[in-house]
Design an enzyme around this catalytic site. Structure first.
Site, PDB file in Angstrom:
ATOM      1  N   ARG A  37       0.780  -1.165  -0.022  1.00  0.00           N
ATOM      2  CA  ARG A  37      -0.114   0.135   0.275  1.00  0.00           C
ATOM      3  C   ARG A  37       0.767   1.139  -0.010  1.00  0.00           C
ATOM      4  NH1 ARG A  37      -4.608   2.195   4.259  1.00  0.00           N
ATOM      5  NH2 ARG A  37      -3.279   1.693   5.648  1.00  0.00           N
ATOM      6  N   ILE A  63      -7.845   6.210   1.139  1.00  0.00           N
ATOM      7  CA  ILE A  63      -7.634   4.797   0.787  1.00  0.00           C
ATOM      8  C   ILE A  63      -7.723   3.755   1.842  1.00  0.00           C
ATOM      9  CG2 ILE A  63      -5.107   4.843   1.731  1.00  0.00           C
ATOM     10  CD1 ILE A  63      -4.106   3.217  -0.672  1.00  0.00           C
ATOM     11  N   SER A  64      -8.757   2.634   1.381  1.00  0.00           N
ATOM     12  CA  SER A  64      -9.161   2.043   2.525  1.00  0.00           C
ATOM     13  C   SER A  64      -8.303   1.217   3.235  1.00  0.00           C
ATOM     14  CB  SER A  64      -9.989   0.883   1.782  1.00  0.00           C
ATOM     15  OG  SER A  64     -11.385   1.209   1.037  1.00  0.00           O
ATOM     16  N   ALA A  65      -8.772   0.674   4.607  1.00  0.00           N
ATOM     17  CA  ALA A  65      -7.948   0.001   5.176  1.00  0.00           C
ATOM     18  C   ALA A  65      -7.723  -1.233   4.682  1.00  0.00           C
ATOM     19  CB  ALA A  65      -8.591  -0.099   6.755  1.00  0.00           C
ATOM     20  N   PRO A  66      -6.548  -1.989   4.807  1.00  0.00           N
ATOM     21  CA  PRO A  66      -6.121  -3.181   4.327  1.00  0.00           C
ATOM     22  C   PRO A  66      -7.275  -4.280   4.517  1.00  0.00           C
ATOM     23  CG  PRO A  66      -4.402  -2.190   4.873  1.00  0.00           C
ATOM     24  CD  PRO A  66      -5.252  -1.354   5.545  1.00  0.00           C
TER      25      PRO A  66
END
EC number: 2.1.1.77
Length: 221
Positions: A37, A63-66
């Site tokens: 990321r 940006i979304s959480a993993p």
């Protein structure tokens, strides 16, 4: 922090997600290890890319959480050669992960022009320039020129399932989309297209929190 340190921290996060049962398949784990990321955030946030939380990107987006990305990719059940549309390019990270899973050109559509450029630059630097195509447009309408799709993955919350996305699925194809309120709370729906009349089967995978899907078949600005 140099890249080797960033990658070591990223590997630990991936191992934690696997241990917690969020990353379930070897192919999703492999994609995460190939596409860290930190290559898709601004320099000031690189040292936080291994933290399992959303991070800011331009235009007030995230940006979304993993863990959320892993959940959606596992639910998508992507296979080599599948034709995939992503709605909401954001940083470009998710589209690069999708490419690693299907090994076929991926189309991702984004309405925010600053994010189109941000995603394109990130993808080019990461080696995906000719593998992921970032389209500027209203993602709630889908992207008919490359339809029909085996999978459509939506990374923003809609008030309801947009009909054009169902129309652009192949029979047997799958749409993953958060549906619910404008801010902070939606339910992640898995929508399977059953026939050419656009009948569907829907499974609810529980509560999620995404930015709103703005567009003709989403929320109004």
């Amino acid at each position: 922090m140099d890249e080797s340190d960033l990658y070591r921290k990223w590997m630990r996060l991936v191992e934690n997600l696997e241990r917690e049962g969020i990353i379930k398949s070897e192919k999703v784990k492999r994609a995460f290890l190939r596409v860290p990321r930190y290559k898709f955030v601004s320099d000031r946030y690189k040292e936080y890319a291994h933290v399992d939380e959303p991070l800011p990107i331009p235009a007030g987006q995230t940006i979304s959480a993993p863990h959320m990305v892993a959940i959606m990719l596992e639910l998508a059940e992507l296979e080599g050669g599948m034709n995939v549309l992503e709605v909401g390019a954001g940083s470009g990270w998710n589209a690069a992960l999708i490419y690693e899973l299907v090994k076929r050109e991926v189309y991702t559509i984004e309405r925010v022009s600053d994010l189109v450029e941000f995603a394109r630059k990130n993808l080019e630097r990461a080696g995906y320039k000719d593998k992921v195509h970032v389209i500027w447009g209203d993602g709630s309408k889908g992207y008919p020129p490359n339809a029909p799709y085996d999978r459509i993955i939506v990374t923003a919350g809609a008030p309801k399932v947009p009909e054009p996305l169902i129309e652009q699925l192949k029979v047997g194809g799958k749409l993953l989309i958060p549906v619910g309120s404008y801010h902070l709370w939606q339910e992640l729906l898995e929508v399977i297209k059953l026939d050419e009349d656009n009948n569907t089967k829907i499974k609810n995978h529980g509560g999620v929190a995404f930015v709103p899907l703005i567009g003709e078949h989403g929320w109004r600005e």
